[in-house]
Design a protein around this motif. Structure first.
Motif, PDB file in Angstrom:
ATOM      1  N   UNK A  48      53.729 -77.234  -4.654  1.00 13.51           N
ATOM      2  CA  UNK A  48      53.029 -77.914  -3.656  1.00 13.51           C
ATOM      3  C   UNK A  48      52.112 -77.379  -2.480  1.00 13.51           C
ATOM      4  N   UNK A  49      51.253 -78.147  -2.041  1.00 11.60           N
ATOM      5  CA  UNK A  49      50.337 -77.749  -1.290  1.00 11.60           C
ATOM      6  C   UNK A  49      50.458 -78.519   0.114  1.00 11.60           C
ATOM      7  N   UNK A  50      49.946 -77.651   1.092  1.00 12.00           N
ATOM      8  CA  UNK A  50      50.108 -78.665   2.540  1.00 12.00           C
ATOM      9  C   UNK A  50      48.854 -77.909   3.468  1.00 12.00           C
ATOM     10  N   UNK A  51      48.374 -78.670   4.300  1.00 12.00           N
ATOM     11  CA  UNK A  51      47.626 -78.335   5.373  1.00 12.00           C
ATOM     12  C   UNK A  51      47.876 -76.865   5.670  1.00 12.00           C
ATOM     13  N   UNK A  52      47.076 -75.893   5.927  1.00  7.95           N
ATOM     14  CA  UNK A  52      47.678 -74.748   6.707  1.00  7.95           C
ATOM     15  C   UNK A  52      47.823 -74.917   7.960  1.00  7.95           C
ATOM     16  N   UNK A  91      49.406 -73.054   1.387  1.00  7.30           N
ATOM     17  CA  UNK A  91      48.620 -73.555   2.631  1.00  7.30           C
ATOM     18  C   UNK A  91      47.311 -73.311   2.445  1.00  7.30           C
ATOM     19  N   UNK A  92      46.641 -74.332   2.730  1.00  9.39           N
ATOM     20  CA  UNK A  92      45.141 -74.351   2.321  1.00  9.39           C
ATOM     21  C   UNK A  92      44.312 -75.369   3.348  1.00  9.39           C
ATOM     22  N   UNK A  93      43.306 -75.057   3.923  1.00  8.24           N
ATOM     23  CA  UNK A  93      42.340 -75.702   4.752  1.00  8.24           C
ATOM     24  C   UNK A  93      41.982 -77.210   4.142  1.00  8.24           C
ATOM     25  N   UNK A  94      41.724 -78.136   4.801  1.00 14.11           N
ATOM     26  CA  UNK A  94      41.553 -79.602   4.299  1.00 14.11           C
ATOM     27  C   UNK A  94      42.521 -80.407   4.171  1.00 14.11           C
ATOM     28  N   UNK A 122      38.662 -74.334  13.167  1.00 12.98           N
ATOM     29  CA  UNK A 122      39.667 -75.088  14.322  1.00 12.98           C
ATOM     30  C   UNK A 122      40.434 -76.124  13.605  1.00 12.98           C
ATOM     31  N   UNK A 123      41.777 -76.107  14.115  1.00 13.17           N
ATOM     32  CA  UNK A 123      42.558 -77.368  13.761  1.00 13.17           C
ATOM     33  C   UNK A 123      43.670 -77.598  14.577  1.00 13.17           C
ATOM     34  N   UNK A 124      44.477 -78.667  14.389  1.00 15.80           N
ATOM     35  CA  UNK A 124      45.668 -78.938  15.079  1.00 15.80           C
ATOM     36  C   UNK A 124      46.767 -79.608  14.163  1.00 15.80           C
ATOM     37  N   UNK A 125      47.877 -79.245  14.503  1.00 20.52           N
ATOM     38  CA  UNK A 125      49.115 -79.995  14.112  1.00 20.52           C
ATOM     39  C   UNK A 125      49.848 -80.763  15.068  1.00 20.52           C
ATOM     40  N   UNK A 126      50.287 -81.822  14.774  1.00 21.06           N
ATOM     41  CA  UNK A 126      51.254 -82.489  15.698  1.00 21.06           C
ATOM     42  C   UNK A 126      52.648 -82.370  15.287  1.00 21.06           C
ATOM     43  N   UNK A 161      50.044 -86.008  -2.270  1.00 22.91           N
ATOM     44  CA  UNK A 161      50.442 -84.514  -1.915  1.00 22.91           C
ATOM     45  C   UNK A 161      49.134 -83.492  -2.527  1.00 22.91           C
ATOM     46  N   UNK A 162      48.077 -84.059  -2.916  1.00 17.74           N
ATOM     47  CA  UNK A 162      46.896 -83.311  -3.603  1.00 17.74           C
ATOM     48  C   UNK A 162      46.072 -83.025  -2.412  1.00 17.74           C
ATOM     49  N   UNK A 163      45.375 -81.814  -2.789  1.00 20.14           N
ATOM     50  CA  UNK A 163      44.465 -81.305  -1.881  1.00 20.14           C
ATOM     51  C   UNK A 163      43.195 -82.229  -2.063  1.00 20.14           C
ATOM     52  N   UNK A 164      42.698 -82.793  -0.959  1.00 13.90           N
ATOM     53  CA  UNK A 164      41.353 -83.714  -1.207  1.00 13.90           C
ATOM     54  C   UNK A 164      40.154 -82.858  -1.141  1.00 13.90           C
ATOM     55  N   UNK A 165      39.058 -83.572  -1.674  1.00 15.81           N
ATOM     56  CA  UNK A 165      37.878 -82.882  -2.022  1.00 15.81           C
ATOM     57  C   UNK A 165      37.423 -83.041  -0.431  1.00 15.81           C
TER      58      UNK A 165
END
Length: 415
Positions: A185-189, A146-149, A218-222, A156-160
């Motif tokens: 695998x990586x996903x938004x935190x 889990x990572x920010x961004x 701050x962030x949100x998930x739907x 499925x890659x973490x974008x710059x």
């Protein structure tokens, strides 16, 4: 057209494995009751799954009848080991678990902002290797991160992303190189936190809700109709860029300081606390969670909800003003989400959502009720900051079980 015998066997096997995953160890008799299959069919599938090394006898039923006790079957937990990582701007936390999700070892390490990319990646990878060793695992089957961004929904890659350390993106490749047999695998935190709240937390009874993450950023998930929504570019929930009243300027494509982030980020909340008369420790980076928790404790104590032995150093009036002002800000973001999505439920997640508890959630709900005709329940997180790590572990477990058990669920993109 009826299914062929081989297809029917595969369907029955998947059904039995799913029940063992959800319910825990079961007897053949209990599997018969839950599946509705005949006794010979259950006996055959138990024999097949045991021969494949997927299930094993883990005990006996406690009720004694004529003859021997019934055998209890469970998933072979050490068939595969999993790792979950919560990658933050300031460090990384790691958990290693078995195939049924039982945590075997965990640790974390801070990574300073002045640490170079190479050393930071090496620190994180070394931590993973150490925790794997402490867990007694020979190798990892799946690693969930889990990572920010933004996460590219196609690959499925973490974008710059501007403002995030370069070592975040390098870490994924480094782990894949050092753990060549593992599926990484990586996903938004925030997305992972929402999955955890839906499975084990505050949204267990909801298939449509929004998680608003309140922490360092701050962030949100739907989640709509039971499915996590990522958007065309993976940016669903980037609420920090939401233009809001009260910000000094509009956000830009590379800077969210003019958006909701300017009202609810850690720096903004600490500054707000000081303006409301809540003491803020004279540290280089004052504890956001400590400030919110102290204010919440003071308010609860004033109305008799905290025992006399509870310690708090914040005057109740200042604490109430601070929580009211914070709720005003959070409600702006919640009301915008509600107006577009009408989720019916918003969970205040992250460390701040946990520290604010029902005192903050209740204030936000009352304000949102005045701002929109759409009925919305505002809940406090049940998992707090640990939701990201929990979500990463759940996702890794689902991915591993999907492959080993052929359960047929759709994996996270890129996995």
């Amino acid at each position: 057209m009826p299914a062929s015998p081989s297809t029917a066997r595969a369907i029955n096997d998947r059904l039995a494995l799913r029940l063992l995953q959800q319910e825990g160890p079961l007897t053949a008799g209990r599997l018969k009751q839950l599946t509705g299959l005949s006794r010979p069919t259950v006996a055959d599938l138990v024999e097949r799954l045991a021969a494949a090394g997927l299930i094993a006898v883990v005990g006996e039923a406690g009720e004694r009848r004529r003859g021997p006790n019934a055998k209890v079957y469970g998933i072979v937990a050490d068939r595969a080991h999993l790792a979950a990582l919560d990658v933050r701007t300031e460090g990384v936390a790691v958990t290693v678990a078995d195939l049924v999700g039982r945590v075997l070892a965990e640790a974390s390490v801070p990574i300073g902002g002045d640490t170079g990319t190479g050393p930071a990646v090496e620190q994180a990878v070394a931590l993973v290797e150490r925790v794997v060793k402490e867990a007694g695992a020979d190798r990892l089957h799946t690693v969930g991160i889990g990572a920010p961004g933004l996460i590219d929904p196609a690959g499925g890659e973490l974008r710059d992303s501007s403002g995030l350390p370069e070592w975040h993106r390098r870490l994924v490749a480094a782990l894949q190189e050092r753990l060549p047999e593992a599926r990484v695998g990586v996903e938004n935190e925030t997305n992972l936190a929402a999955l955890a709240e839906q499975r084990d937390g505050a949204a267990r009874d909801r298939d449509t809700f929004v998680l608003l993450w309140l922490g360092h950023g701050t962030g949100a998930a739907v989640v709509l109709d039971g499915a996590l929504r990522r958007g065309a570019s993976g940016g669903t929930g980037e609420i920090g860029f939401l233009p809001v009243p009260g910000a000094a300027a509009l956000p830009s494509s590379t800077d969210c300081e003019g958006g909701f982030h300017a009202l609810a980020s850690s720096a903004a909340v600490v500054k707000l606390a000081a303006l409301c008369g809540v003491p803020v420790a004279a540290e280089e980076e004052p504890s956001l969670v400590g400030v919110v928790r102290a204010a919440t404790c003071a308010v609860r104590s004033a109305v008799g909800l905290v025992g006399e032995g509870a310690s708090h150093t914040v005057e109740a009036g200042s604490a109430a003003r601070f929580l009211d002002a914070l709720a005003d800000r959070v409600a702006v973001g919640v009301a915008a989400v509600v107006a577009i999505l009408d989720p019916g439920c918003v969970v205040l997640g992250g460390e701040v959502g946990q520290a604010g508890g029902e005192e903050l959630a209740g204030r936000v709900q009352r304000r949102v009720a005045r701002m929109t005709p759409l009925a919305t329940e505002v809940r406090t997180t049940a998992l707090g900051g640990g939701a990201v790590l929990r979500g990463a572990l759940l996702t890794a477990r689902d991915r591993a079980q999907q492959e080993l058990f052929a359960l047929g669920e759709r994996p996270v993109p890129g996995w």
